[in-house]
Every structure is written in C-alpha cells, then in structure tokens.
Design a protein around this motif. Structure first.
Motif, PDB file in Angstrom:
ATOM      1  N   ILE A   1      37.159 -15.037 -17.799  1.00 39.15           N
ATOM      2  CA  ILE A   1      36.818 -16.081 -16.837  1.00 39.15           C
ATOM      3  C   ILE A   1      37.325 -15.627 -15.480  1.00 39.15           C
ATOM      4  O   ILE A   1      38.515 -15.370 -15.317  1.00 39.15           O
ATOM      5  CB  ILE A   1      37.436 -17.436 -17.224  1.00 39.15           C
ATOM      6  N   THR A   2      36.417 -15.520 -14.517  1.00 39.96           N
ATOM      7  CA  THR A   2      36.812 -15.083 -13.181  1.00 39.96           C
ATOM      8  C   THR A   2      37.643 -16.170 -12.505  1.00 39.96           C
ATOM      9  O   THR A   2      37.556 -17.348 -12.874  1.00 39.96           O
ATOM     10  CB  THR A   2      35.585 -14.770 -12.304  1.00 39.96           C
TER      11      THR A   2
ATOM     12  N   ILE B   1      32.472 -15.216 -17.670  1.00 36.58           N
ATOM     13  CA  ILE B   1      31.998 -16.450 -17.057  1.00 36.58           C
ATOM     14  C   ILE B   1      32.431 -16.417 -15.597  1.00 36.58           C
ATOM     15  O   ILE B   1      33.610 -16.247 -15.305  1.00 36.58           O
ATOM     16  CB  ILE B   1      32.571 -17.696 -17.757  1.00 36.58           C
ATOM     17  N   ASP B   2      31.462 -16.567 -14.704  1.00 40.13           N
ATOM     18  CA  ASP B   2      31.730 -16.539 -13.274  1.00 40.13           C
ATOM     19  C   ASP B   2      31.173 -17.815 -12.657  1.00 40.13           C
ATOM     20  O   ASP B   2      30.394 -18.538 -13.281  1.00 40.13           O
ATOM     21  CB  ASP B   2      31.069 -15.303 -12.637  1.00 40.13           C
ATOM     22  N   PHE B   3      31.568 -18.091 -11.442  1.00 38.42           N
ATOM     23  CA  PHE B   3      31.016 -19.197 -10.678  1.00 38.42           C
ATOM     24  C   PHE B   3      30.335 -18.586  -9.468  1.00 38.42           C
ATOM     25  O   PHE B   3      30.938 -17.787  -8.751  1.00 38.42           O
ATOM     26  CB  PHE B   3      32.119 -20.167 -10.222  1.00 38.42           C
ATOM     27  N   ILE B   4      29.065 -18.932  -9.279  1.00 42.57           N
ATOM     28  CA  ILE B   4      28.348 -18.419  -8.119  1.00 42.57           C
ATOM     29  C   ILE B   4      27.972 -19.579  -7.218  1.00 42.57           C
ATOM     30  O   ILE B   4      27.745 -20.693  -7.684  1.00 42.57           O
ATOM     31  CB  ILE B   4      27.090 -17.609  -8.512  1.00 42.57           C
TER      32      ILE B   4
ATOM     33  N   GLN C   1      22.025 -22.878  -4.578  1.00 44.16           N
ATOM     34  CA  GLN C   1      22.506 -23.287  -5.895  1.00 44.16           C
ATOM     35  C   GLN C   1      23.961 -22.908  -6.090  1.00 44.16           C
ATOM     36  O   GLN C   1      24.478 -22.049  -5.393  1.00 44.16           O
ATOM     37  CB  GLN C   1      21.667 -22.658  -7.004  1.00 44.16           C
ATOM     38  N   SER C   2      24.573 -23.585  -7.039  1.00 45.81           N
ATOM     39  CA  SER C   2      25.919 -23.207  -7.434  1.00 45.81           C
ATOM     40  C   SER C   2      26.097 -23.583  -8.896  1.00 45.81           C
ATOM     41  O   SER C   2      25.471 -24.516  -9.385  1.00 45.81           O
ATOM     42  CB  SER C   2      26.967 -23.890  -6.561  1.00 45.81           C
ATOM     43  N   GLY C   3      26.943 -22.839  -9.593  1.00 45.67           N
ATOM     44  CA  GLY C   3      27.187 -23.147 -10.993  1.00 45.67           C
ATOM     45  C   GLY C   3      27.774 -21.978 -11.733  1.00 45.67           C
ATOM     46  O   GLY C   3      28.090 -20.938 -11.157  1.00 45.67           O
ATOM     47  N   LEU C   4      27.947 -22.182 -13.037  1.00 48.70           N
ATOM     48  CA  LEU C   4      28.493 -21.141 -13.884  1.00 48.70           C
ATOM     49  C   LEU C   4      27.434 -20.105 -14.192  1.00 48.70           C
ATOM     50  O   LEU C   4      26.265 -20.431 -14.385  1.00 48.70           O
ATOM     51  CB  LEU C   4      29.025 -21.746 -15.186  1.00 48.70           C
TER      52      LEU C   4
ATOM     53  N   PRO D   1      14.711 -19.945 -10.871  1.00 51.62           N
ATOM     54  CA  PRO D   1      16.140 -20.172 -10.678  1.00 51.62           C
ATOM     55  C   PRO D   1      16.932 -19.172 -11.508  1.00 51.62           C
ATOM     56  O   PRO D   1      16.447 -18.687 -12.520  1.00 51.62           O
ATOM     57  CB  PRO D   1      16.359 -21.594 -11.190  1.00 51.62           C
ATOM     58  N   LYS D   2      18.123 -18.868 -11.093  1.00 50.72           N
ATOM     59  CA  LYS D   2      18.969 -17.938 -11.822  1.00 50.72           C
ATOM     60  C   LYS D   2      19.274 -18.537 -13.185  1.00 50.72           C
ATOM     61  O   LYS D   2      19.814 -19.625 -13.297  1.00 50.72           O
ATOM     62  CB  LYS D   2      20.273 -17.692 -11.082  1.00 50.72           C
ATOM     63  N   VAL D   3      18.931 -17.808 -14.245  1.00 52.88           N
ATOM     64  CA  VAL D   3      19.158 -18.278 -15.592  1.00 52.88           C
ATOM     65  C   VAL D   3      20.629 -18.096 -15.923  1.00 52.88           C
ATOM     66  O   VAL D   3      21.262 -17.151 -15.485  1.00 52.88           O
ATOM     67  CB  VAL D   3      18.260 -17.508 -16.572  1.00 52.88           C
ATOM     68  N   GLY D   4      21.170 -18.999 -16.696  1.00 48.64           N
ATOM     69  CA  GLY D   4      22.578 -18.925 -17.032  1.00 48.64           C
ATOM     70  C   GLY D   4      23.430 -19.695 -16.044  1.00 48.64           C
ATOM     71  O   GLY D   4      24.632 -19.744 -16.167  1.00 48.64           O
ATOM     72  N   VAL D   5      22.787 -20.304 -15.053  1.00 44.69           N
ATOM     73  CA  VAL D   5      23.513 -21.090 -14.070  1.00 44.69           C
ATOM     74  C   VAL D   5      23.207 -22.554 -14.330  1.00 44.69           C
ATOM     75  O   VAL D   5      22.057 -22.945 -14.414  1.00 44.69           O
ATOM     76  CB  VAL D   5      23.087 -20.723 -12.629  1.00 44.69           C
TER      77      VAL D   5
END
Length: 134
Positions: free
Chosen positions: A7-8, A81-84, A89-92, A111-115
């Motif tokens: 986890i970042t 697992i990162d947070f962007i 957009q924002s999310g994991l 949209p970015k998948v995984g977010v």
C-alpha cells in the motif's frame, strides 16, 4: 492465507481518512471487495466498517486495516494499491507488476479501470453540515 499487498503512502492516507472521518470506533477498517473486471482486470467497492464480517479476514499493512473476503484475498496477492488523483478523477488504483498495460482501443477514452470513484461529499468532515435558512 493473507495476500502479500503493498500500500503506497498516498493510498494509506486516503484509506485512513475514510475510516477516521466515518465516525466509527477505534479498530475500524476498510472493507475492500475486489473482483475481476475491466481492462486492467480489477474492479472494487469499499466502505468503512467497525469490524470484519463473517468470512472476512483482517489484513494490516503499514497502519491500514483492510477487511477482505476470500475472492479479494486471492485477487490482491502481489498487488500494489495506490491512490491516484487527476483533474478528472481520483481513487484507488490496483497495480499488478506481472501484467502489461492495457492495449484496448478504448483505453484513451475509457475511465481508468481499477479506480473506484468516491464523491468527496460522501466523506464526513467531522462537523455537521451548516443549516440553511429558507
């Protein structure tokens, strides 16, 4: 068996804020449900919870408490697992170092998948909302 997850610091800060602002007691954590889906292979849902539900296990990584079901434990092994956060957009984000980047033709517009998106208004700030007079 618990997965080997990284986890970042950015993801840890995001997750801990969600749990802290939820108003739940000490020992609360984030229920994280990861399922197969999307171009990157991951789709997720999460919510702050007081304790793991039946069938879930607690995974503690760097001060972050995650409650994971069996499928999520399998999917997350070896994942970072990162947070962007971008302008749109924002999310994991879930990064699998063993998979190559997506080559989908819609990758630029999708949209970015995984977010997982979360509305900022859904995170409590620890203060009641102001009452507007009509």
């Amino acid at each position: 068996m618990l997965p080997n997850v990284t986890i970042t610091p950015a993801a840890a800060k995001f997750i801990n804020r969600i749990v802290r602002f939820s108003g739940l007691p000490a020992g609360a954590g984030l229920r994280l449900a990861v399922t197969p889906g999307g171009c990157s292979g991951y789709s997720s849902e999460f919510s702050p919870e007081a304790a793991p539900a039946a069938g879930e296990q607690l995974l503690e990584v760097g001060g972050v408490r995650l409650f994971l079901g069996a499928e999520s434990r399998l999917m997350l092994n070896g994942i970072t697992i990162d947070f962007i956060e971008t302008a749109t957009q924002s999310g994991l984000s879930f990064i699998d170092p063993n998979k190559e980047a997506c080559a989908c033709s819609s990758a630029d517009t999708a949209p970015k998948v995984g977010v997982t998106k979360i509305e900022i208004s859904s995170i409590g700030r620890g203060r009641p909302a102001p009452v507007m007079a009509h």
